[in-house]
Design an enzyme around this catalytic site. Sequence first.
Site, PDB file in Angstrom:
ATOM      1  N   SER A 198       0.831  -1.198   0.000  1.00 34.15           N
ATOM      2  CA  SER A 198       0.000   0.000   0.000  1.00 34.15           C
ATOM      3  C   SER A 198       0.873   1.259   0.000  1.00 34.15           C
ATOM      4  CB  SER A 198      -0.971  -0.043   1.186  1.00 34.15           C
ATOM      5  OG  SER A 198      -1.991   0.918   1.040  1.00 34.15           O
ATOM      6  N   GLU A 311      -9.004  -5.397  -4.196  1.00 23.95           N
ATOM      7  CA  GLU A 311      -8.414  -4.167  -3.659  1.00 23.95           C
ATOM      8  C   GLU A 311      -9.483  -3.132  -3.330  1.00 23.95           C
ATOM      9  OE1 GLU A 311      -5.450  -3.921  -2.804  1.00 23.95           O
ATOM     10  OE2 GLU A 311      -4.079  -4.985  -4.136  1.00 23.95           O
ATOM     11  N   HIS A 402      -7.453  -5.943   0.217  1.00 28.65           N
ATOM     12  CA  HIS A 402      -6.253  -5.117   0.296  1.00 28.65           C
ATOM     13  C   HIS A 402      -5.473  -5.490   1.562  1.00 28.65           C
ATOM     14  CE1 HIS A 402      -3.877  -1.509  -0.516  1.00 28.65           C
ATOM     15  NE2 HIS A 402      -4.032  -1.125   0.749  1.00 28.65           N
TER      16      HIS A 402
END
Length: 506
Positions: A198, A311, A402
Amino acid sequence: MKNQRHLKLMTAEGEVRGAMDDNLFVFRGLPYAAPPVGALRWRPPQPMARWQGVRDAIQWGNACWQNREYCINVGGGDPGVFSEDCLYLNIWTPDITPSRPLPVMVWLHGGGFTLGAGSLPPYNGRYLAGRGVVVVTLNYRLGHLGFFAHPALDSEYPEGKTVNNFALLDQIAALQWIQRNIPAFGGDRHNVTLFGESSGARSILSLYCSPLAQGLFNKGIVQSAYSLPDVERRQALNNGIALAKHFGLENATAEELRRLPAEAFWSLGGELATQPVPIVGDTLLPRSMLATFRAGQQQRLPLIIGSNSDEASVLDYFGIDVTRIIREMRAQRPLIYRLVKWLYDIHDDTLLGRALARDMAFSALTTLVVQAQHDVGMPGWRYWFDYVSEHARDSYPHGSWHGSEIPYVFNTLSQLADVSNQSPANAADDAFARNLSAYWIAFARDASEFTHTLPGELPWPAWHPGDDLTLAFGEGGKGGLRLKRNFMQARMRLCRLMMHSQVRLS
């Protein structure tokens, strides 16, 4: 030999005492720069002064100020004690006197540049170190303490030497510390791999683009980086002025800004909140990350990059209504809407919005980066993570969330279950984690600019436009490894065209 006398090591800054974790050496809370407090707030990290005697390295260092509850819920656990004095790193090493220096893997944690710490349970380096690498995790400045611009602060620098990306400079300072000291921990300073997820992954891409990071690392693994454009410095300056006014400081001086309490920044929301991207236009990042990769001007270093099948799960936390995005597209851009619907063959607006948002924000960037790597003659490997733990598949109907790949990379599934009260991993989950981490370790150990294929259960060729191969870790939530040719190729072309038309490059 692994015995108690080896718990003491000499670094360039002084002697340190670590601890044993079974047959591994662990050093926690090692300072890699001076505390950025007082007059050092919003300045580049300064060298740590040498200390006398032996410094204990058995407790985690302070984390930067952040939202504790948010970090516990979505960031991987409790970050511990908060302080502006937060520039610490942690090391796991299997041998401090190996016959040959060991590969070094440096983890940059995610959290939107507003939360996280290198001490969180999912990032425990024990398993990777047990496979023959030195693992480093670190803390860096977050939020307004990590990214900030204001005319009063900019005036302290010579023309053209302004600094606004303090968090990225912290990461560079940690890499400089590693270059000085990692041989004492058995590591190879000439074989340093950055890996992160990330905003940690976005940090790696930024460091690939920064002239200040050259020579400090040798390759990178980019997990779920997002394609949001960097913040223009002009906008960052306006944001800094607005923040000062929020605290009653019209025409603020640098001294007044530095007297503001550190804990006052993390809770700011709305227009006063920081963006989850760096600031473009300072000394560290003179040109945006997207523009640099498009121009093929990134550092010429090997790279793995990939993303997860759901995601879009992270968008829920930011309150982004993916259904509304599709409905607005249908009303305002009907031709694009029909093309998107045809390419995705998804007829539910919510599911279509979820898939398109995922690809626009994450998937398309992976293809842009591997293409840029190929264009400069550097190997790049693209992956797709689509595995869900067997006990959790009913709870993840859209795929892997995610950040879901992190405990598989570190093989910390059991620790994650302990802190989140999840069901324990089973044998299939453990086997999948070993498979995934084996590729990461092989890349860190052996990959160079001359590597064409990574070894593993399924040999993984570097990406080439003629083959367009992507290694899928799982499919439909279930296990297995598959090389996919031309994976989502038409969708990626559309998304990249949309990115190019909607994102202004610096």
